[in-house]
Design an enzyme around this catalytic site. Sequence first.
Site, mmCIF file in Angstrom:
data_model
loop_
_atom_site.group_PDB
_atom_site.id
_atom_site.type_symbol
_atom_site.label_atom_id
_atom_site.label_comp_id
_atom_site.label_asym_id
_atom_site.label_seq_id
_atom_site.Cartn_x
_atom_site.Cartn_y
_atom_site.Cartn_z
ATOM 1 N N ASP A 97 0.853 -1.206 0.000
ATOM 2 C CA ASP A 97 0.000 0.000 0.000
ATOM 3 C C ASP A 97 0.882 1.248 0.000
ATOM 4 O O ASP A 97 2.112 1.162 0.071
ATOM 5 C CB ASP A 97 -0.966 -0.024 1.207
ATOM 6 C CG ASP A 97 -0.245 0.006 2.551
ATOM 7 O OD1 ASP A 97 0.604 0.896 2.752
ATOM 8 O OD2 ASP A 97 -0.538 -0.848 3.416
ATOM 9 N N HIS A 112 8.533 -5.628 -1.267
ATOM 10 C CA HIS A 112 7.625 -6.556 -1.959
ATOM 11 C C HIS A 112 6.838 -5.870 -3.082
ATOM 12 O O HIS A 112 5.818 -6.382 -3.519
ATOM 13 C CB HIS A 112 6.649 -7.194 -0.959
ATOM 14 C CG HIS A 112 7.298 -8.196 -0.041
ATOM 15 N ND1 HIS A 112 6.678 -8.720 1.066
ATOM 16 C CD2 HIS A 112 8.538 -8.761 -0.069
ATOM 17 C CE1 HIS A 112 7.500 -9.569 1.677
ATOM 18 N NE2 HIS A 112 8.632 -9.601 1.012
ATOM 19 N N CYS A 120 5.643 -3.701 -17.260
ATOM 20 C CA CYS A 120 5.390 -4.284 -18.583
ATOM 21 C C CYS A 120 6.481 -5.307 -18.880
ATOM 22 O O CYS A 120 7.664 -4.979 -18.937
ATOM 23 C CB CYS A 120 5.371 -3.215 -19.676
ATOM 24 S SG CYS A 120 5.194 -3.961 -21.314
ATOM 25 N N GLY A 179 4.589 -4.753 13.284
ATOM 26 C CA GLY A 179 3.400 -5.302 12.629
ATOM 27 C C GLY A 179 3.665 -6.368 11.592
ATOM 28 O O GLY A 179 3.003 -6.403 10.561
ATOM 29 N N THR A 180 4.606 -7.248 11.881
ATOM 30 C CA THR A 180 4.846 -8.354 10.940
ATOM 31 C C THR A 180 4.971 -9.664 11.715
ATOM 32 O O THR A 180 5.549 -9.696 12.803
ATOM 33 C CB THR A 180 6.076 -8.087 10.040
ATOM 34 O OG1 THR A 180 6.309 -9.231 9.211
ATOM 35 C CG2 THR A 180 7.324 -7.749 10.813
ATOM 36 N N SER A 181 4.436 -10.740 11.102
ATOM 37 C CA SER A 181 4.382 -12.025 11.799
ATOM 38 C C SER A 181 5.734 -12.732 11.817
ATOM 39 O O SER A 181 5.907 -13.703 12.552
ATOM 40 C CB SER A 181 3.345 -12.933 11.129
ATOM 41 O OG SER A 181 3.699 -13.146 9.778
ATOM 42 N N ASN A 205 4.481 -5.226 18.096
ATOM 43 C CA ASN A 205 3.513 -6.088 17.413
ATOM 44 C C ASN A 205 2.353 -6.393 18.351
ATOM 45 O O ASN A 205 2.496 -6.308 19.567
ATOM 46 C CB ASN A 205 4.198 -7.397 16.987
ATOM 47 C CG ASN A 205 3.596 -8.003 15.733
ATOM 48 O OD1 ASN A 205 3.371 -7.290 14.757
ATOM 49 N ND2 ASN A 205 3.338 -9.288 15.745
ATOM 50 N N LEU A 206 1.227 -6.754 17.757
ATOM 51 C CA LEU A 206 0.049 -7.078 18.555
ATOM 52 C C LEU A 206 0.316 -8.264 19.472
ATOM 53 O O LEU A 206 -0.163 -8.322 20.605
ATOM 54 C CB LEU A 206 -1.124 -7.387 17.609
ATOM 55 C CG LEU A 206 -2.527 -7.280 18.147
ATOM 56 C CD1 LEU A 206 -2.792 -5.908 18.742
ATOM 57 C CD2 LEU A 206 -3.534 -7.565 17.036
ATOM 58 N N GLU A 207 1.071 -9.216 18.957
ATOM 59 C CA GLU A 207 1.401 -10.433 19.720
ATOM 60 C C GLU A 207 2.836 -10.805 19.361
ATOM 61 O O GLU A 207 3.370 -10.296 18.373
ATOM 62 C CB GLU A 207 0.439 -11.563 19.315
ATOM 63 C CG GLU A 207 0.542 -11.859 17.835
ATOM 64 C CD GLU A 207 -0.610 -12.684 17.266
ATOM 65 O OE1 GLU A 207 -1.577 -12.927 17.982
ATOM 66 O OE2 GLU A 207 -0.476 -13.074 16.098
HETATM 67 P P1 OAD Z 1 0.993 -11.090 8.492
HETATM 68 O O1 OAD Z 1 -0.462 -11.092 8.209
HETATM 69 O O2 OAD Z 1 1.725 -12.380 8.318
HETATM 70 O O3 OAD Z 1 1.271 -10.595 9.980
HETATM 71 C C1 OAD Z 1 0.689 -9.434 10.490
HETATM 72 C C2 OAD Z 1 1.181 -9.226 11.908
HETATM 73 O O4 OAD Z 1 0.674 -7.987 12.368
HETATM 74 C C3 OAD Z 1 0.717 -10.293 12.914
HETATM 75 O O5 OAD Z 1 1.826 -10.726 13.704
HETATM 76 C C4 OAD Z 1 -0.302 -9.554 13.799
HETATM 77 O O6 OAD Z 1 -0.272 -9.975 15.149
HETATM 78 C C5 OAD Z 1 0.202 -8.114 13.691
HETATM 79 N N1 OAD Z 1 -0.861 -7.110 13.862
HETATM 80 C C6 OAD Z 1 -2.160 -7.163 13.486
HETATM 81 N N2 OAD Z 1 -2.802 -6.027 13.802
HETATM 82 C C7 OAD Z 1 -1.885 -5.220 14.384
HETATM 83 C C8 OAD Z 1 -1.916 -3.896 14.938
HETATM 84 N N3 OAD Z 1 -3.023 -3.161 14.937
HETATM 85 N N4 OAD Z 1 -0.765 -3.398 15.461
HETATM 86 C C9 OAD Z 1 0.384 -4.132 15.470
HETATM 87 N N5 OAD Z 1 0.466 -5.376 14.965
HETATM 88 C C10 OAD Z 1 -0.640 -5.914 14.425
HETATM 89 O O7 OAD Z 1 1.632 -9.932 7.587
HETATM 90 P P2 OAD Z 1 3.172 -9.702 7.188
HETATM 91 O O8 OAD Z 1 4.072 -10.155 8.272
HETATM 92 O O9 OAD Z 1 3.290 -8.325 6.696
HETATM 93 O O10 OAD Z 1 3.998 -11.048 1.005
HETATM 94 O O11 OAD Z 1 3.301 -10.698 5.971
HETATM 95 C C11 OAD Z 1 4.531 -10.733 5.277
HETATM 96 C C12 OAD Z 1 4.300 -11.027 3.822
HETATM 97 O O12 OAD Z 1 3.483 -12.189 3.703
HETATM 98 C C13 OAD Z 1 3.516 -9.971 3.062
HETATM 99 O O13 OAD Z 1 4.320 -8.903 2.617
HETATM 100 C C14 OAD Z 1 2.941 -10.737 1.926
HETATM 101 C C15 OAD Z 1 2.472 -11.953 2.691
HETATM 102 O O14 OAD Z 1 2.333 -13.111 1.996
HETATM 103 C C16 OAD Z 1 3.723 -11.235 -0.302
HETATM 104 O O15 OAD Z 1 2.607 -11.174 -0.770
HETATM 105 C C17 OAD Z 1 4.949 -11.541 -1.126
#
Ligand code: OAD
Length: 239
Positions: A97, A112, A120, A179-181, A205-207
């Site tokens: 985004d 990403h 293209c 905010g990444t898992s 992170n949330l968790e």
């Molecule tokens: P995920 O959906 O795997 O993880 C999101 C994380 O954000 C989780 O650990 C949640 O606990 C946390 N979270 C949710 N709400 C939140 C909040 N309000 N504040 C803080 N944390 C919060 O997303 P990503 O880790 O970004 O790649 O996923 C990585 C990649 O996997 C993405 O870029 C995408 C996906 O497949 C591609 O498409 C190549």
Amino acid sequence: MVKIKNIVVLTGAGISAESGIRTFRDTGGLWEEHSIEKVATPEAYAADPELVLGFYNARRAQLSTVEPNPAHHALGRLEKGLLDGGGYLTLVTQNVDDLHERGGADNVIHMHGELLSQWCRACDSKFKSRDDFTTSSVCPKCDHIGRVRPDIVWFGEMPYSMGAIETAVNNCDLFVSIGTSGAVYPAAGFVQLARGMRKQTLEINLEPSEGSSFFHDSRLGKAGELVPIWVDEILEALT
Ligand code: OAD
């Protein structure tokens, strides 16, 4: 104590969750409804380009309905504050985004790719567009039909700017993940890279993420609440 001036922040879908963009792996996440194999690989695009283009068209269209939240704005403020203080923020996002830019950050590494960028495959050029794309779309640079794909890094493809990210981690005082898992490499491995370079590390992170135990510090809660507080602390310590 060494002043923290150079920071690398890695963000993931969690930072945009409070803006209304679905994450991938939480309950109700995008990958529950859509299979990665069907929409997020080069093989999926080859097998059913209309399905893949439609998936990204819907996500691109959503951008005009959402706004940056306090976490995005805080990182925009951090970028300016560090620059004014003689330091630097390297903001690396896995998100496709445009909410970091709209939150005031000028230098964002989209490792990403980006929903608003198209690629293209006929002439290898990239261009910005908010339009929907189909297999009949025409490249505005070379006029080829049906060769424009989203400029998104799919599974099996190499993320962008890996050399620049490694250099930034090497030059930073602090690495922060927000905010990444921690489920997707190479981004999930940046904390270990930073630890190997003896950098301080923090997770917001949330968790606890999958790599939580690698971080020196962890703050658990919503990014929209915790990131502004952390940014204020960093900027106050700079003065
Ligand atoms: P995920 O959906 O795997 O993880 C999101 C994380 O954000 C989780 O650990 C949640 O606990 C946390 N979270 C949710 N709400 C939140 C909040 N309000 N504040 C803080 N944390 C919060 O997303 P990503 O880790 O970004 O790649 O996923 C990585 C990649 O996997 C993405 O870029 C995408 C996906 O497949 C591609 O498409 C190549």
